[in-house]
Write a protein that holds these residues in place. Structure first.
Motif, PDB file in Angstrom:
ATOM      1  N   VAL A   1     -10.010 -18.291  26.951  1.00  0.00           N
ATOM      2  CA  VAL A   1     -10.473 -18.656  28.368  1.00  0.00           C
ATOM      3  C   VAL A   1     -10.219 -17.436  29.038  1.00  0.00           C
ATOM      4  O   VAL A   1      -9.145 -16.615  29.235  1.00  0.00           O
TER       5      VAL A   1
ATOM      6  N   LEU B   1     -15.107 -17.825  35.025  1.00  0.00           N
ATOM      7  CA  LEU B   1     -14.459 -18.122  33.701  1.00  0.00           C
ATOM      8  C   LEU B   1     -15.599 -18.105  32.455  1.00  0.00           C
ATOM      9  O   LEU B   1     -16.823 -18.434  32.670  1.00  0.00           O
TER      10      LEU B   1
ATOM     11  N   TYR C   1     -15.808 -18.656  28.140  1.00  0.00           N
ATOM     12  CA  TYR C   1     -15.075 -19.545  27.255  1.00  0.00           C
ATOM     13  C   TYR C   1     -15.658 -18.911  25.730  1.00  0.00           C
ATOM     14  O   TYR C   1     -16.827 -18.711  25.677  1.00  0.00           O
TER      15      TYR C   1
END
Length: 149
Positions: A108, A119, A121
């Protein structure tokens, strides 16, 4: 009946499990420590093996030398822009195979954006080999997880 082979096997089974547990914990801590200091050349030097094969999420393939070259002195603007990026590992899965380990996890990435934290991922898989008592990553695969539509 000779019981020595059975006693030997029992001894191996009894005492090998803590070693594996220690190795799993050691690899997990190594990963967390690396991600907390990801801006440090020393962290990268310790984490990656000299014979590393790294495949990035953009499809580039390179080794440790290219990673370490990225730590050449940079101007203040570049340093300021990367300082806001932080990383954490979730869903860590460590699989041990004697002196080889596969570590899979969700990475993350968090950076400050105009609307708060942004964010990103990734699914990462690293292959580690234990050499001279130290785990080092010899292969790495990073895959960006697409944003939901």
């Amino acid at each position: 009946m000779n019981t020595r082979p059975y006693l030997f096997m029992a001894f191996i089974l009894l005492f090998s499990q803590p070693v594996f547990a220690d190795d799993k914990e050691q690899l997990t801590q190594l990963l967390h420590h690396f991600l907390q200091g990801v801006d440090s050349a020393a962290q990268h030097d310790r984490f990656w093996a000299e014979d590393l094969i790294y495949t990035s999420s953009s499809g580039s393939r390179f080794g440790k030398a290219e990673i370490m070259a990225g730590f050449a002195p940079a101007d203040a603007t570049e340093q300021d822009s990367t300082a806001a990026q932080t990383y954490a590992a979730e869903d860590i899965d460590v699989r041990l195979f004697d002196t080889t380990a596969v570590v899979a996890f969700k990475l993350v990435g968090s950076s400050a954006g105009q609307d708060g934290a942004e964010l990103t991922y990734y699914l990462n898989t690293g292959t580690f080999v234990k050499r001279a008592g130290q785990w080092r990553a010899v292969a790495w695969q990073a895959t960006k997880i697409p944003e939901p539509k």
